[in-house]
Write an enzyme that holds these catalytic residues in place. Sequence first.
Site, PDB file in Angstrom:
ATOM      1  N   GLY A 190     -31.437  45.198  -6.066  1.00 34.77           N
ATOM      2  CA  GLY A 190     -32.533  44.966  -7.011  1.00 34.77           C
ATOM      3  C   GLY A 190     -32.944  43.503  -6.961  1.00 34.77           C
ATOM      4  N   ILE A 192     -31.881  40.750  -8.629  1.00 31.51           N
ATOM      5  CA  ILE A 192     -30.820  39.740  -8.504  1.00 31.51           C
ATOM      6  C   ILE A 192     -30.194  39.799  -7.115  1.00 31.51           C
ATOM      7  CG2 ILE A 192     -28.533  39.044  -9.343  1.00 31.51           C
ATOM      8  CD1 ILE A 192     -29.393  39.768 -12.134  1.00 31.51           C
ATOM      9  N   GLU A 211     -27.255  49.118  -1.414  1.00 28.14           N
ATOM     10  CA  GLU A 211     -28.136  49.657  -2.456  1.00 28.14           C
ATOM     11  C   GLU A 211     -27.959  51.176  -2.522  1.00 28.14           C
ATOM     12  OE1 GLU A 211     -30.328  48.837  -4.949  1.00 28.14           O
ATOM     13  OE2 GLU A 211     -30.611  51.001  -5.099  1.00 28.14           O
ATOM     14  N   ALA A 276     -24.494  43.296  -8.786  1.00 26.15           N
ATOM     15  CA  ALA A 276     -25.790  43.114  -9.460  1.00 26.15           C
ATOM     16  C   ALA A 276     -26.458  44.479  -9.563  1.00 26.15           C
ATOM     17  CB  ALA A 276     -26.664  42.132  -8.687  1.00 26.15           C
ATOM     18  N   VAL A 277     -25.894  45.321 -10.430  1.00 27.78           N
ATOM     19  CA  VAL A 277     -26.368  46.707 -10.541  1.00 27.78           C
ATOM     20  C   VAL A 277     -27.100  46.953 -11.858  1.00 27.78           C
ATOM     21  CG1 VAL A 277     -24.598  47.643  -9.007  1.00 27.78           C
ATOM     22  CG2 VAL A 277     -24.105  47.443 -11.441  1.00 27.78           C
ATOM     23  N   ARG A 279     -28.308  45.379 -15.992  1.00 23.70           N
ATOM     24  CA  ARG A 279     -27.743  44.711 -17.175  1.00 23.70           C
ATOM     25  C   ARG A 279     -27.798  45.647 -18.369  1.00 23.70           C
ATOM     26  NH1 ARG A 279     -27.262  39.209 -16.683  1.00 23.70           N
ATOM     27  NH2 ARG A 279     -27.755  38.844 -18.883  1.00 23.70           N
ATOM     28  N   HIS A 451     -61.508  26.932  -0.727  1.00 24.61           N
ATOM     29  CA  HIS A 451     -61.143  27.082   0.685  1.00 24.61           C
ATOM     30  C   HIS A 451     -60.589  25.767   1.214  1.00 24.61           C
ATOM     31  CE1 HIS A 451     -61.163  28.373   4.820  1.00 24.61           C
ATOM     32  NE2 HIS A 451     -61.699  27.192   5.122  1.00 24.61           N
TER      33      HIS A 451
HETATM   34  P1  FAD Z   1     -31.016  36.353 -23.433  1.00 25.94           P
HETATM   35  O1  FAD Z   1     -31.683  35.332 -22.591  1.00 25.94           O
HETATM   36  O2  FAD Z   1     -29.893  37.122 -22.843  1.00 25.94           O
HETATM   37  O3  FAD Z   1     -30.516  35.597 -24.737  1.00 25.94           O
HETATM   38  C1  FAD Z   1     -29.769  36.213 -25.739  1.00 25.94           C
HETATM   39  C2  FAD Z   1     -28.951  35.179 -26.463  1.00 25.94           C
HETATM   40  O4  FAD Z   1     -28.384  35.786 -27.617  1.00 25.94           O
HETATM   41  C3  FAD Z   1     -27.775  34.644 -25.635  1.00 25.94           C
HETATM   42  O5  FAD Z   1     -27.708  33.247 -25.751  1.00 25.94           O
HETATM   43  C4  FAD Z   1     -26.567  35.312 -26.273  1.00 25.94           C
HETATM   44  O6  FAD Z   1     -25.377  34.529 -26.136  1.00 25.94           O
HETATM   45  C5  FAD Z   1     -27.014  35.394 -27.726  1.00 25.94           C
HETATM   46  N1  FAD Z   1     -26.306  36.405 -28.520  1.00 25.94           N
HETATM   47  C6  FAD Z   1     -25.934  37.652 -28.159  1.00 25.94           C
HETATM   48  N2  FAD Z   1     -25.330  38.284 -29.189  1.00 25.94           N
HETATM   49  C7  FAD Z   1     -25.305  37.392 -30.218  1.00 25.94           C
HETATM   50  C8  FAD Z   1     -24.810  37.448 -31.546  1.00 25.94           C
HETATM   51  N3  FAD Z   1     -24.235  38.549 -32.031  1.00 25.94           N
HETATM   52  N4  FAD Z   1     -24.930  36.359 -32.325  1.00 25.94           N
HETATM   53  C9  FAD Z   1     -25.531  35.230 -31.849  1.00 25.94           C
HETATM   54  N5  FAD Z   1     -26.023  35.130 -30.606  1.00 25.94           N
HETATM   55  C10 FAD Z   1     -25.919  36.203 -29.802  1.00 25.94           C
HETATM   56  N6  FAD Z   1     -36.451  36.979 -15.829  1.00 25.94           N
HETATM   57  C11 FAD Z   1     -37.656  36.528 -15.453  1.00 25.94           C
HETATM   58  O7  FAD Z   1     -38.650  36.830 -16.123  1.00 25.94           O
HETATM   59  N7  FAD Z   1     -37.807  35.728 -14.348  1.00 25.94           N
HETATM   60  C12 FAD Z   1     -36.760  35.383 -13.581  1.00 25.94           C
HETATM   61  O8  FAD Z   1     -36.945  34.657 -12.586  1.00 25.94           O
HETATM   62  C13 FAD Z   1     -35.471  35.846 -13.933  1.00 25.94           C
HETATM   63  N8  FAD Z   1     -34.397  35.510 -13.196  1.00 25.94           N
HETATM   64  C14 FAD Z   1     -33.156  35.954 -13.575  1.00 25.94           C
HETATM   65  C15 FAD Z   1     -32.070  35.620 -12.774  1.00 25.94           C
HETATM   66  C16 FAD Z   1     -30.812  36.055 -13.127  1.00 25.94           C
HETATM   67  C17 FAD Z   1     -29.623  35.687 -12.259  1.00 25.94           C
HETATM   68  C18 FAD Z   1     -30.626  36.819 -14.316  1.00 25.94           C
HETATM   69  C19 FAD Z   1     -29.252  37.267 -14.734  1.00 25.94           C
HETATM   70  C20 FAD Z   1     -31.700  37.166 -15.109  1.00 25.94           C
HETATM   71  C21 FAD Z   1     -32.986  36.743 -14.731  1.00 25.94           C
HETATM   72  N9  FAD Z   1     -34.122  37.087 -15.480  1.00 25.94           N
HETATM   73  C22 FAD Z   1     -35.356  36.650 -15.091  1.00 25.94           C
HETATM   74  C23 FAD Z   1     -34.025  37.919 -16.693  1.00 25.94           C
HETATM   75  C24 FAD Z   1     -34.075  37.033 -17.951  1.00 25.94           C
HETATM   76  O9  FAD Z   1     -33.015  36.096 -17.898  1.00 25.94           O
HETATM   77  C25 FAD Z   1     -33.977  37.873 -19.199  1.00 25.94           C
HETATM   78  O10 FAD Z   1     -34.968  38.877 -19.181  1.00 25.94           O
HETATM   79  C26 FAD Z   1     -34.179  37.020 -20.438  1.00 25.94           C
HETATM   80  O11 FAD Z   1     -33.198  36.007 -20.507  1.00 25.94           O
HETATM   81  C27 FAD Z   1     -34.108  37.877 -21.707  1.00 25.94           C
HETATM   82  O12 FAD Z   1     -34.263  37.073 -22.817  1.00 25.94           O
HETATM   83  P2  FAD Z   1     -33.613  37.450 -24.225  1.00 25.94           P
HETATM   84  O13 FAD Z   1     -33.988  36.359 -25.156  1.00 25.94           O
HETATM   85  O14 FAD Z   1     -33.961  38.830 -24.573  1.00 25.94           O
HETATM   86  O15 FAD Z   1     -32.029  37.447 -23.970  1.00 25.94           O
HETATM   87  P1  NAD Z   2     -32.072  45.791 -11.084  1.00 20.21           P
HETATM   88  O1  NAD Z   2     -32.253  46.928 -11.987  1.00 20.21           O
HETATM   89  O2  NAD Z   2     -33.238  44.990 -10.652  1.00 20.21           O
HETATM   90  O3  NAD Z   2     -31.356  46.276  -9.742  1.00 20.21           O
HETATM   91  C1  NAD Z   2     -30.127  46.923  -9.728  1.00 20.21           C
HETATM   92  C2  NAD Z   2     -30.016  47.670  -8.406  1.00 20.21           C
HETATM   93  O4  NAD Z   2     -28.701  48.124  -8.261  1.00 20.21           O
HETATM   94  C3  NAD Z   2     -30.929  48.892  -8.356  1.00 20.21           C
HETATM   95  O5  NAD Z   2     -31.681  48.847  -7.167  1.00 20.21           O
HETATM   96  C4  NAD Z   2     -29.957  50.060  -8.393  1.00 20.21           C
HETATM   97  O6  NAD Z   2     -30.415  51.171  -7.681  1.00 20.21           O
HETATM   98  C5  NAD Z   2     -28.730  49.444  -7.746  1.00 20.21           C
HETATM   99  N1  NAD Z   2     -27.471  50.079  -8.114  1.00 20.21           N
HETATM  100  C6  NAD Z   2     -27.100  50.564  -9.322  1.00 20.21           C
HETATM  101  N2  NAD Z   2     -25.835  51.033  -9.264  1.00 20.21           N
HETATM  102  C7  NAD Z   2     -25.407  50.843  -7.981  1.00 20.21           C
HETATM  103  C8  NAD Z   2     -24.189  51.120  -7.294  1.00 20.21           C
HETATM  104  N3  NAD Z   2     -23.155  51.674  -7.920  1.00 20.21           N
HETATM  105  N4  NAD Z   2     -24.098  50.783  -5.985  1.00 20.21           N
HETATM  106  C9  NAD Z   2     -25.144  50.205  -5.341  1.00 20.21           C
HETATM  107  N5  NAD Z   2     -26.328  49.928  -5.958  1.00 20.21           N
HETATM  108  C10 NAD Z   2     -26.449  50.229  -7.256  1.00 20.21           C
HETATM  109  O7  NAD Z   2     -30.957  44.883 -11.786  1.00 20.21           O
HETATM  110  P2  NAD Z   2     -30.438  43.428 -11.429  1.00 20.21           P
HETATM  111  O8  NAD Z   2     -30.851  43.038 -10.059  1.00 20.21           O
HETATM  112  O9  NAD Z   2     -28.997  43.431 -11.806  1.00 20.21           O
HETATM  113  O10 NAD Z   2     -31.231  42.544 -12.456  1.00 20.21           O
HETATM  114  C11 NAD Z   2     -31.078  42.756 -13.879  1.00 20.21           C
HETATM  115  C12 NAD Z   2     -32.342  42.432 -14.595  1.00 20.21           C
HETATM  116  O11 NAD Z   2     -32.618  41.047 -14.532  1.00 20.21           O
HETATM  117  C13 NAD Z   2     -33.518  43.169 -14.003  1.00 20.21           C
HETATM  118  O12 NAD Z   2     -34.045  44.008 -14.973  1.00 20.21           O
HETATM  119  C14 NAD Z   2     -34.486  42.129 -13.626  1.00 20.21           C
HETATM  120  O13 NAD Z   2     -35.786  42.416 -14.101  1.00 20.21           O
HETATM  121  C15 NAD Z   2     -33.984  40.854 -14.275  1.00 20.21           C
HETATM  122  N6  NAD Z   2     -34.186  39.782 -13.296  1.00 20.21           N
HETATM  123  C16 NAD Z   2     -35.461  39.390 -13.051  1.00 20.21           C
HETATM  124  C17 NAD Z   2     -35.698  38.444 -12.083  1.00 20.21           C
HETATM  125  C18 NAD Z   2     -37.102  38.036 -11.815  1.00 20.21           C
HETATM  126  O14 NAD Z   2     -37.966  38.327 -12.624  1.00 20.21           O
HETATM  127  N7  NAD Z   2     -37.384  37.367 -10.720  1.00 20.21           N
HETATM  128  C19 NAD Z   2     -34.659  37.898 -11.356  1.00 20.21           C
HETATM  129  C20 NAD Z   2     -33.377  38.346 -11.618  1.00 20.21           C
HETATM  130  C21 NAD Z   2     -33.161  39.294 -12.608  1.00 20.21           C
END
Ligand code: FAD
Ligand code: NAD
Length: 475
Positions: A190, A192, A211, A276-277, A279, A451
Amino acid sequence: MADTYDVIVIGGGPGGYVAAIRAAQNGLKVACIDNWENRDGSHSFGGTCLNAGCIPSKALLESSELYHRAQEEFSSHGIGVGKLSLDLATMQKRKSGIVGQLTGGIQALFKANKVTGLRGKARLLAGRKVEYTDAAGKVVVLEAENVIIATGSSPIELQQVPFDGERIVDSWGALDFTEVPKRLGVIGGGVIGLELGSVWKRLGAEVTVLEAMDDFLFMADRAVAKEVQRLFKRQGLEVLTGAKVTGCKVSKKGVTLSYDDTKGSQSVEVDKVVVAVGRKANTQDLLGEGSGVQLDERGRVVVDEHCRTGTQGIWAVGDVVRGAMLAHKASEEGVVVADLIAGKVAEMNYAVIPSVIYTAPEIAWVGQTEEEVKKSGRAYKVGSFSFAANGRAKAMEAAAGMVKVIAAEDTDELLGVHIVGPMAGELIGEAVVAMEFQGSAEDLQLTIHAHPSLSEAIHEAALAVDKRAIHAINR
Ligand code: FAD
Ligand code: NAD
C-alpha cells in the site's frame, strides 16, 4: 469544581490540533489533550503525521531521491560528483530537525491562539466529562460543552509476523533505521509499503514487497497502476502481488518470511521486515461507561457526514472515523466540526479529497477512477497525455508517466484526474480546485498554462478528452 471548557479536543494530531486552533479562532475556550510519546520519552503535539508519518517520511524520501539522482542521473546532465558517500546519521538528523521545527510550531500556534495544550491521556466519560491523566499520573475530571475525539490510528500487527522492534518493525521503526538493511522485506504494497520501500531501495537495500491482493495498487485507476508497476519494475522495486504471508522465522542471521502465491508455498530471506498492512483506530480504553459513543466492527467511532457521533456535543474526526486515513482529510474535518460548534455553516466535500503517493514518480489522483465511473453507469470520455511530450519534464530528466482526465459525456463535468509523473502531488492541486468548483474539461482547456511547465500535461490531457490535444496524436 471541575475545570470547564467550551471545547475539549482529545488527540493532538492534524485532526485534533487543527480543530483546537479553529475552535479558538472562533472565540471558544479550548483544551487539547494529547498523549504522544517520542522514543526519548518526550512529548510533542502533531500526532502520527508530524512525529512518525507524513513529515519524517517525506524528509527521507527527499534525501534518498537526491542520493539516487546523484548516482543515476547527474552524469546525463554532464555533472561528475566523484565517489558518492552516504551519511545516514546526518540524513536522520536532518529529518528529526524538520520534525522538531514543525511540532514546536504547534506549541507556538497554541500559545498564540490561547489553546490550553495538555500532555496526557484522556478518557471520555458520560455527560461530556473527560477524565484527564497527566504525565505524572495525576487524574482530574474536566468538563466541556463539546468534545472532539481525534485519537487517530496505530499500525496493525500481523499475528504471523509480530513486531519485535528489532528485525520486525512498523512504519515508525522503518523511519528510524540507523543502517541501510542489505535485504528488506516489506509486507503490504500500500502507500506506506511503496513510500518506505522506495526510501530504502534508493539508499541501497534490496527490497521485496509482498502484497496480498492480486491487483497492484488496487485503489488507483487501473491505467495508472499499470504504468506505475511498469516504472517500479524498471527501477528494480518489484512488488509481488497475490503473496499471502503465512509466517516468519527470526534468527541471528535475519528473517525468513514464508508466503503463499499462485505457485504454492514460497519464502524469502531478509535482514529486516517492515509490516505495513494498514492501521487501526485508537479507541482502546477511550470510552468510559455511559459515554454514548458507538464503535463500528473495525473499532472506529461511528459518525454521520458532519462528524457527529449521535451523542449531544460529542464529535469525532480523522483516522479514528470512517473514510481515508489522510492528514488533510483529518484537518478539514477538524475545521468543519470547530465551525459547526461555533454555529457556522460548514461541510466536508468527501468526493474531492486528493490522494498522493510520494514515490518517484509521484502518484496522485482526485475523484473517481475510470473503473468506478464505468460501474456507476455514467457515460464518460477520457483524455490522456504523456509526460514524454512535455518540455519541462524532459528538461527535468523526469519524463516518465502521464495525466489522465475523465469527464462526463453529457455535461463535460470533471469526474476524476489521475497523474503519475514528476511533482504529481503538487500538480493535482489544479484538478482539486477545478473539481471543487464543479469545473469541466473545457474549463481546463480554456485555462492558460505557463510554458514550459508540468501543468501543461494537465492542459493537454483535458484537450485530449475532446481529441484536441496539440502535442499528441489524438485517437
Ligand atoms: P493522529 O495523527 O494519529 O493523532 C492522534 C493523536 O492522538 C496522537 O498524538 C495520539 O497519541 C493521541 N491520542 C490517542 N489516544 C489518546 C488519548 N486517549 N488521550 C490523549 N491523546 C490520545 N497522510 C497524508 O495525508 N499524507 C502523507 O504523506 C502521509 N504519510 C504518512 C506516512 C506514514 C509513515 C504514516 C504512518 C502515516 C502517513 N499519513 C499520511 C497518514 C496521517 O499520518 C494520518 O492520516 C493523520 O496523522 C491522521 O491524523 P489524526 O489527527 O486523525 O490522528
Ligand atoms: P494501506 O491500506 O495503504 O495498504 C496496506 C496494504 O497491505 C494493502 O495493499 C493490503 O492489501 C496489504 N495487506 C493487508 N494485509 C496483508 C497481508 N497479510 N500480507 C500482505 N499484504 C497485506 O495501508 P498502509 O500502507 O499501512 O498505510 C496506512 C494508512 O496511512 C493508509 O490509509 C494511508 O492512506 C495512510 N498513509 C498515507 C500516505 C500518503 O498520503 N502519502 C502515506 C503513508 C500512509
